[in-house]
Design a protein around this motif. Structure first.
Motif, short mmCIF file in Angstrom:
data_model
loop_
_atom_site.label_atom_id
_atom_site.label_comp_id
_atom_site.label_asym_id
_atom_site.label_seq_id
_atom_site.Cartn_x
_atom_site.Cartn_y
_atom_site.Cartn_z
N ASP A 42 5.33 2.81 0.40
CA ASP A 42 3.86 3.26 0.69
C ASP A 42 3.30 2.96 -0.13
O ASP A 42 4.07 2.76 -1.44
CB ASP A 42 4.14 4.91 -0.35
N ALA A 43 1.53 3.03 -0.25
CA ALA A 43 1.32 2.32 -1.67
C ALA A 43 -0.01 4.05 -1.67
O ALA A 43 -1.08 4.00 -0.85
CB ALA A 43 0.48 1.51 -1.44
N THR A 44 -0.10 4.03 -3.08
CA THR A 44 -1.03 5.15 -2.93
C THR A 44 -2.29 5.57 -4.65
O THR A 44 -1.33 4.25 -5.54
CB THR A 44 -0.38 6.64 -2.98
N TYR A 52 -5.32 12.02 -4.40
CA TYR A 52 -4.40 11.35 -3.43
C TYR A 52 -5.43 10.16 -2.87
O TYR A 52 -6.05 10.87 -2.27
CB TYR A 52 -2.90 11.05 -3.57
N THR A 54 -4.26 7.53 0.23
CA THR A 54 -3.28 6.71 0.58
C THR A 54 -3.92 4.97 1.52
O THR A 54 -4.94 5.34 1.85
CB THR A 54 -2.69 7.25 1.67
N SER A 55 -3.18 4.24 1.21
CA SER A 55 -3.67 3.20 1.76
C SER A 55 -3.66 2.84 3.01
O SER A 55 -3.05 3.60 3.75
CB SER A 55 -2.69 2.02 1.41
N THR A 56 -4.95 2.01 3.45
CA THR A 56 -4.76 1.71 5.47
C THR A 56 -4.93 1.20 5.49
O THR A 56 -4.85 1.78 6.69
CB THR A 56 -7.06 2.98 5.06
N PHE A 63 -2.73 -4.74 -0.22
CA PHE A 63 -2.94 -2.88 0.56
C PHE A 63 -4.63 -3.33 0.67
O PHE A 63 -5.28 -3.27 -0.40
CB PHE A 63 -2.31 -2.03 0.12
N PHE A 65 -7.72 -0.37 0.78
CA PHE A 65 -7.78 0.86 0.57
C PHE A 65 -9.58 1.11 0.38
O PHE A 65 -10.28 1.70 0.01
CB PHE A 65 -7.84 1.25 -0.80
N GLN A 68 -12.17 4.08 1.30
CA GLN A 68 -12.10 5.52 1.01
C GLN A 68 -12.88 5.86 0.47
O GLN A 68 -13.21 6.69 -0.83
CB GLN A 68 -10.44 5.51 0.40
N SER A 78 0.99 3.33 -7.30
CA SER A 78 2.52 4.03 -6.83
C SER A 78 2.86 3.46 -5.45
O SER A 78 2.38 3.43 -4.36
CB SER A 78 2.19 5.50 -6.71
N LYS A 80 5.69 2.62 -3.16
CA LYS A 80 7.39 3.69 -3.74
C LYS A 80 8.33 3.00 -2.72
O LYS A 80 8.24 1.75 -1.04
CB LYS A 80 7.52 4.63 -2.52
#
Length: 93
Positions: A42-44, A52, A54-56, A63, A65, A68, A78, A80
């Motif tokens: 997960d990439a946020t 927040y 989140t990567s689309t 990654f 974004f 957004q 972040s 994970k």
């Protein structure tokens, strides 16, 4: 009895992954330990208001974004994995 609570936690493994470009536009690329990069689940992005994003889309080491409507400013990225969370300061231009 005095309980000691840590005021900060240093992420000592941030040198294992490099983030670029920074400042970013609509994507973030990663370079570094391929085992860690491949294990990212997960990439946020988190803005200063706590929202927040989140990567689309995740492709290889990139990654996205882009959908957004991120406003310029400072974000926390972040990343994970199954065993860790890596955090980075990101500037959106």
């Amino acid at each position: 009895l005095i309980e000691q609570i840590p005021l900060a936690i240093n992420n000592l493994n941030t040198e294992l992954i490099s983030i670029y470009p920074n400042p970013v536009n609509n994507y973030i690329m990663l370079k570094g330990d391929q085992n860690i990069i491949n294990s990212i689940t997960d990439a946020t992005l988190i803005n200063r208001n706590g929202s927040y994003f989140t990567s689309t889309q995740i492709q290889s080491n990139t990654f996205f974004f882009s959908n957004q409507n991120l406003t310029p400013g400072i974000y926390i990225l972040s990343l994970k994995t199954f065993s860790n969370i890596y955090t980075y300061k990101i500037i959106k231009s």
